[in-house]
Design a protein around this motif. Structure first.
Motif, short mmCIF file in Angstrom:
data_model
loop_
_atom_site.label_atom_id
_atom_site.label_comp_id
_atom_site.label_asym_id
_atom_site.label_seq_id
_atom_site.Cartn_x
_atom_site.Cartn_y
_atom_site.Cartn_z
N HIS A 33 33.86 97.12 26.07
CA HIS A 33 34.68 96.75 24.91
C HIS A 33 35.90 95.97 25.37
O HIS A 33 36.28 94.96 24.76
N TYR A 52 37.61 81.51 15.59
CA TYR A 52 36.42 82.35 15.46
C TYR A 52 35.19 81.50 15.15
O TYR A 52 34.10 81.75 15.67
N GLU A 62 21.18 94.05 21.51
CA GLU A 62 21.69 94.87 20.41
C GLU A 62 22.97 95.62 20.77
O GLU A 62 23.89 95.72 19.96
N ARG A 65 25.82 93.04 20.93
CA ARG A 65 26.07 92.54 19.59
C ARG A 65 26.84 93.57 18.75
O ARG A 65 27.72 93.24 17.99
N THR A 66 26.50 94.84 18.91
CA THR A 66 27.20 95.91 18.18
C THR A 66 28.67 95.93 18.56
O THR A 66 29.54 96.05 17.69
N ILE A 68 30.44 93.42 19.83
CA ILE A 68 31.05 92.19 19.33
C ILE A 68 31.32 92.28 17.83
O ILE A 68 32.40 91.93 17.36
N ASP A 69 30.35 92.77 17.08
CA ASP A 69 30.51 92.87 15.63
C ASP A 69 31.60 93.85 15.23
O ASP A 69 32.21 93.70 14.18
N PHE A 70 31.85 94.84 16.09
CA PHE A 70 32.89 95.83 15.79
C PHE A 70 34.23 95.15 15.82
O PHE A 70 35.09 95.31 15.03
#
Length: 70
Positions: A33, A52, A62, A65-66, A68-70
């Motif tokens: 993170h 952005y 996955e 990506r999780t 990054i999306d957070f």
């Protein structure tokens, strides 16, 4: 440190020039993170939300990506 160096030497200058930055994670199994924050969130904080739209993420699995999306 690598994320900070990459951000300062490559990502921020490219965004300031109006270029699109493509980050390819296809060979990465995982990323912390803190690494992703230094690489992605800090440039957005520094340069604003328009940056952005100039960052493209490809090849992220996955797990990455999780984060990054957070």
């Amino acid at each position: 440190l690598e994320a900070i160096n990459l951000r300062e030497r490559k990502i921020i200058p490219a965004i300031k020039k109006g270029e699109t930055v493509v980050l390819d994670f296809s060979h990465a199994i995982t990323a912390t993170h803190s690494f992703l924050t230094a690489l992605l969130a800090d440039p957005i904080k520094i340069l604003g939300l328009k940056s952005y739209k100039q960052i493209k993420i490809i090849g992220a699995n996955e797990t990455i990506r999780t984060i990054i999306d957070f």
